[in-house]
Design a protein around this motif. Sequence first.
Motif, short mmCIF file in Angstrom:
data_model
loop_
_atom_site.label_atom_id
_atom_site.label_comp_id
_atom_site.label_asym_id
_atom_site.label_seq_id
_atom_site.Cartn_x
_atom_site.Cartn_y
_atom_site.Cartn_z
N LEU A 25 0.80 -1.23 0.00
CA LEU A 25 0.00 0.00 0.00
C LEU A 25 0.83 1.27 0.00
O LEU A 25 0.30 2.35 -0.28
CB LEU A 25 -0.89 0.02 1.26
N HIS A 26 2.10 1.19 0.38
CA HIS A 26 2.87 2.43 0.60
C HIS A 26 4.21 2.39 -0.13
O HIS A 26 5.20 1.88 0.39
CB HIS A 26 3.08 2.64 2.11
N ARG A 27 4.20 2.91 -1.36
CA ARG A 27 5.43 2.90 -2.17
C ARG A 27 5.42 4.17 -3.02
O ARG A 27 4.47 4.41 -3.76
CB ARG A 27 5.45 1.64 -3.04
N HIS A 28 6.48 4.95 -2.89
CA HIS A 28 6.56 6.21 -3.64
C HIS A 28 7.10 5.94 -5.03
O HIS A 28 8.25 5.51 -5.18
CB HIS A 28 7.47 7.21 -2.91
N LEU A 29 6.29 6.24 -6.03
CA LEU A 29 6.68 5.96 -7.41
C LEU A 29 7.98 6.66 -7.80
O LEU A 29 8.84 6.08 -8.48
CB LEU A 29 5.55 6.40 -8.36
N VAL A 210 -2.50 9.33 5.53
CA VAL A 210 -1.67 10.47 5.93
C VAL A 210 -0.35 9.95 6.52
O VAL A 210 -0.37 9.06 7.37
CB VAL A 210 -2.41 11.33 6.99
N HIS A 211 0.77 10.50 6.05
CA HIS A 211 2.07 10.21 6.67
C HIS A 211 2.06 10.82 8.07
O HIS A 211 1.93 12.04 8.20
CB HIS A 211 3.21 10.87 5.89
N SER A 212 2.23 10.00 9.08
CA SER A 212 2.18 10.55 10.44
C SER A 212 2.78 9.56 11.44
O SER A 212 2.80 8.36 11.20
CB SER A 212 0.72 10.84 10.81
N GLY A 237 0.33 6.44 7.14
CA GLY A 237 1.64 6.09 6.61
C GLY A 237 2.61 6.11 7.78
O GLY A 237 2.86 7.16 8.36
N HIS A 238 3.12 4.94 8.14
CA HIS A 238 3.99 4.72 9.31
C HIS A 238 3.16 4.57 10.59
O HIS A 238 2.69 3.51 10.88
CB HIS A 238 5.06 5.82 9.46
N GLY A 239 3.01 5.63 11.39
CA GLY A 239 2.30 5.48 12.67
C GLY A 239 3.09 4.66 13.67
O GLY A 239 2.58 4.24 14.71
N THR A 294 7.44 -0.89 1.63
CA THR A 294 8.84 -0.53 1.36
C THR A 294 9.11 0.97 1.40
O THR A 294 10.26 1.37 1.51
CB THR A 294 9.26 -1.02 -0.03
N ASP A 295 8.10 1.80 1.23
CA ASP A 295 8.24 3.26 1.22
C ASP A 295 8.98 3.72 -0.05
O ASP A 295 8.35 4.08 -1.02
CB ASP A 295 8.95 3.74 2.50
N ASP A 296 10.31 3.69 -0.01
CA ASP A 296 11.12 4.15 -1.16
C ASP A 296 12.11 3.04 -1.51
O ASP A 296 13.28 3.09 -1.13
CB ASP A 296 11.92 5.39 -0.76
ZN LIG Z 1 6.22 7.42 2.57
#
Ligand SMILES: [Zn+2]
Length: 339
Positions: A25-29, A210-212, A237-239, A294-296
């Motif tokens: 769900l969380h991967r920056h293109l 939301v990234h938080s 996003g994270h938490g 993975t995020d980035d």
């Molecule tokens: Zn992120």
Amino acid sequence: MNKSSFSREGQVVTPEIQALPKAELHRHLELCMRPSTIRELAPQFGIELPDKESFQQRFVILEPMQDLGAVLNKFLDTQKLLASEEILERLAFEACEDAFKNENIHLLELRYAPTFIHQGHPHLSFAKIHSAICRGLDRARKQYPIEVGLICILQRILAYKDNELVTEFAIENADTFLGLDLADNEVGFDCKPFAPLFARAKAAGLGITVHSGEADVPEAAQYVRDAIECLGAERIGHGVQIYRDPEVMKLVKERGVTLELCPTSNWLTNAIPNLKEHPFKILMDSGLKVTINTDDPVIFNTDLNWEYQLLQRHLGLSLKELAECSEQARRSSFLTREN
Ligand SMILES: [Zn+2]
């Protein structure tokens, strides 16, 4: 423990983890450009990368960051490469191709900030950027059995009016955007002023993430509370820092909010001291909806297989628990939710 033991460099993933069908769900293109493509394109932009070492030095973070400036330079070098519609289409296609072929990902949400690409390349309008990315995703969907969708990112370091334009753009393109996100460092950048934008996006049917609660600061859990109560976040996003605050843990559980946890990212940004002390299991065992991300991936030298492997190796997650996290990601995806 030697910090390098958390690095993927030279390590292999077990066949069982490789074989597990996954969802992310969380991967920056912007930060998933295939390394061979970076090496191919970089010289056109004045960046010479004669060997793997020069590539890693310029584009990859292998140890917890000491120097924020050096990290920002890596982001800016990546931004330089996102210079044309052709490149953006290729980036999007290859991101999906690699996810499916290398990581056995069947459902993938990619997110990007139109402002980040546009700032580096003012000749690319939001519309041109988005169409190029959508073309890349369409090609991938035709070629591989992968469900993929896009989240539009607002940058909290930008002015309200800039983010308002991006929100309007996301709403106009609600057929090709799944949701709206708020990113960048939240310390000193309160999310609450952006509440009207998130209310509009929600009313237009977009999912809210939301990234938080990422950085290890005393206000981290309060930031997560604000994201849920003021911005209507369905996912965070994270938490990762909320494990210290039973009240916010309770809120996250009661509202059924999903956490998009990104272990290697947390280690490399010093959000946690090391992966053995990552609170993933505490959050999972408290009955929260946890997912692995993975995020980035390229800049953090990781992929989803490796994140699963780390959680098995350092926190003892069983294959069944890892499969459950993947199932949770599928259930929490904006691609599968019923409106
Ligand atoms: Zn992120």
